[in-house]
Design a protein around this motif. Structure first.
Motif, PDB file in Angstrom:
ATOM      1  N   LEU A  57     -74.861   2.164  59.861  1.00 43.21           N
ATOM      2  CA  LEU A  57     -73.584   2.679  59.835  1.00 43.21           C
ATOM      3  C   LEU A  57     -72.984   2.827  58.281  1.00 43.21           C
ATOM      4  O   LEU A  57     -73.260   2.027  57.343  1.00 43.21           O
ATOM      5  N   GLU A  58     -72.293   4.010  58.140  1.00 41.79           N
ATOM      6  CA  GLU A  58     -71.758   4.328  56.910  1.00 41.79           C
ATOM      7  C   GLU A  58     -70.408   4.404  56.795  1.00 41.79           C
ATOM      8  O   GLU A  58     -69.783   5.030  57.666  1.00 41.79           O
ATOM      9  N   THR A  70     -81.083   6.953  58.797  1.00 43.81           N
ATOM     10  CA  THR A  70     -81.367   6.726  57.413  1.00 43.81           C
ATOM     11  C   THR A  70     -82.116   7.748  56.634  1.00 43.81           C
ATOM     12  O   THR A  70     -81.873   8.208  55.503  1.00 43.81           O
ATOM     13  N   SER A  71     -83.371   8.333  57.185  1.00 35.86           N
ATOM     14  CA  SER A  71     -84.170   8.982  56.714  1.00 35.86           C
ATOM     15  C   SER A  71     -83.818  10.625  56.727  1.00 35.86           C
ATOM     16  O   SER A  71     -84.277  11.126  55.530  1.00 35.86           O
ATOM     17  N   THR A  72     -82.958  10.915  57.436  1.00 38.87           N
ATOM     18  CA  THR A  72     -82.433  12.471  57.409  1.00 38.87           C
ATOM     19  C   THR A  72     -80.998  12.536  56.936  1.00 38.87           C
ATOM     20  O   THR A  72     -80.673  13.656  56.701  1.00 38.87           O
ATOM     21  N   GLY A  73     -80.392  11.417  57.124  1.00 36.23           N
ATOM     22  CA  GLY A  73     -79.044  11.727  56.936  1.00 36.23           C
ATOM     23  C   GLY A  73     -78.156  12.382  57.918  1.00 36.23           C
ATOM     24  O   GLY A  73     -77.048  12.547  57.946  1.00 36.23           O
ATOM     25  N   GLY A 117     -75.576   6.650  50.519  1.00 35.01           N
ATOM     26  CA  GLY A 117     -76.343   6.763  49.497  1.00 35.01           C
ATOM     27  C   GLY A 117     -76.973   5.326  48.735  1.00 35.01           C
ATOM     28  O   GLY A 117     -77.566   5.550  47.627  1.00 35.01           O
ATOM     29  N   GLU A 118     -76.448   4.130  49.310  1.00 29.59           N
ATOM     30  CA  GLU A 118     -76.396   3.051  48.382  1.00 29.59           C
ATOM     31  C   GLU A 118     -76.928   1.891  49.183  1.00 29.59           C
ATOM     32  O   GLU A 118     -76.983   2.106  50.547  1.00 29.59           O
TER      33      GLU A 118
END
Length: 311
Positions: A57-58, A70-73, A117-118
């Motif tokens: 989750l972002e 996570t790996s592809t966005g 991104g973090e």
């Protein structure tokens, strides 16, 4: 049979990101004897494989929570939410839901929420599927598998589950007499969990002239909210002492003193809740009281679960 939704991994299905499962002993070997599970995995449901790339989750700049591979966005938030929306009719037939903790789809609370991104994160998120499920069925009892390891939270969830199942089994359309009978049956249980809401709900029903769908939806939502906090020893003690009063004419002085002592021992943590409960149920068999015999407080769920031995 009471139907309960559950994250597929909790009943041993190998659907997790690493290709494994997270089978719950309590769900499978205890509660599973008394309910019918409806397993779902949102990630598999939207077509992702197992094993699969991790999801997190972002929180974006607009303050929105998004589920991202996570790996592809790739943003899969809408797909996960729509998966829940497409099953709203299925959810209406459920009496509860057990969800996988910490999951970006199924976690009910404290899911890691990342800055895009973090690696920086805080435990403040709710899984996308779980959030939509809450919106669709706000009164339905829900719990995470990890919290079911706590005996008080476990007993609380199972109590809510079977009370809600009873509500779902009421004849439709609901009549005033059905709600009054339901409320009467659960009075002592409500009193043990939330005295203020117990009084407020009683006042609402006492002043009820007409009933519509909005009232019934609000009523059961408030009942489930009242029951959502585990009953305290103090509240249980008040209810036990109240029930004790029903037998003051039948019990001898020695029996009354012994019962009072068992209740006090429970209050002080010397005895589990099952001790005064067993004694009161014994007296209830000997000296039947119609009002008490109808109270769910004495047996809100199957006795074989033995949940009150740990309280």
């Amino acid at each position: 049979m009471v139907k309960v939704g559950i994250s597929s991994c909790l009943v041993g299905h190998k659907v997790r990101f690493d290709g494994g499962h997270k089978a719950s002993d309590f769900c499978q070997n205890n509660l599973g004897k008394f309910v019918e599970y409806v397993p779902l995995c949102p990630e598999m449901g939207i077509g992702l494989p197992a094993p699969r790339p991790s999801i997190r989750l972002e929180e974006n700049e607009a303050g929105e929570t998004r589920a991202v591979i996570t790996s592809t966005g790739e943003d899969i938030t809408n797909r996960l939410s729509q998966y829940a929306s497409d099953r709203k009719d299925l959810f209406k037939g459920l009496s509860g839901y057990v969800l996988c903790a910490k999951s970006p789809s199924c976690g009910l609370e404290r899911v890691r929420l990342y800055t895009p991104g973090e690696k920086a994160n805080r435990k403040a998120g709710v899984g996308v599927f779980a959030q939509r499920l809450r919106e669709l069925e706000p009164a339905m009892p829900m719990e995470e598998d990890g919290r079911l390891n706590d005996p008080h939270l476990r007993e609380n969830f199972v109590t809510r589950l079977f009370v809600y199942a009873e509500w779902k089994s009421l004849p439709q359309p609901l009549a005033k007499k059905d709600i009054l009978a339901f409320h009467t049956r659960h009075k002592l249980l409500l009193l043990a969990h939330n005295q203020s809401m117990y009084r407020a709900l009683g006042k609402q029903l006492g002043e009820l002239d007409s009933m519509d769908e909005n009232f019934t939806n609000n009523y059961i939502l408030e009942v489930m909210q009242a029951l959502s906090k585990p009953a305290s020893k103090s509240n249980h003690t008040n209810v036990l002492q109240h029930v004790q009063g029903y037998f003051k004419q039948q019990l001898s002085t020695v029996e009354r003193e012994a019962l009072a002592q068992v209740i006090l021992d429970y209050r002080q943590g010397v005895e589990p809740l099952s001790a005064p409960m067993s004694l009161l149920k014994h007296y209830l068999k000997m000296y039947p009281k119609p009002y008490l015999l109808g109270q769910s407080y004495f047996q809100p769920y199957p006795q074989a679960l033995g949940l009150r031995y740990a309280l």
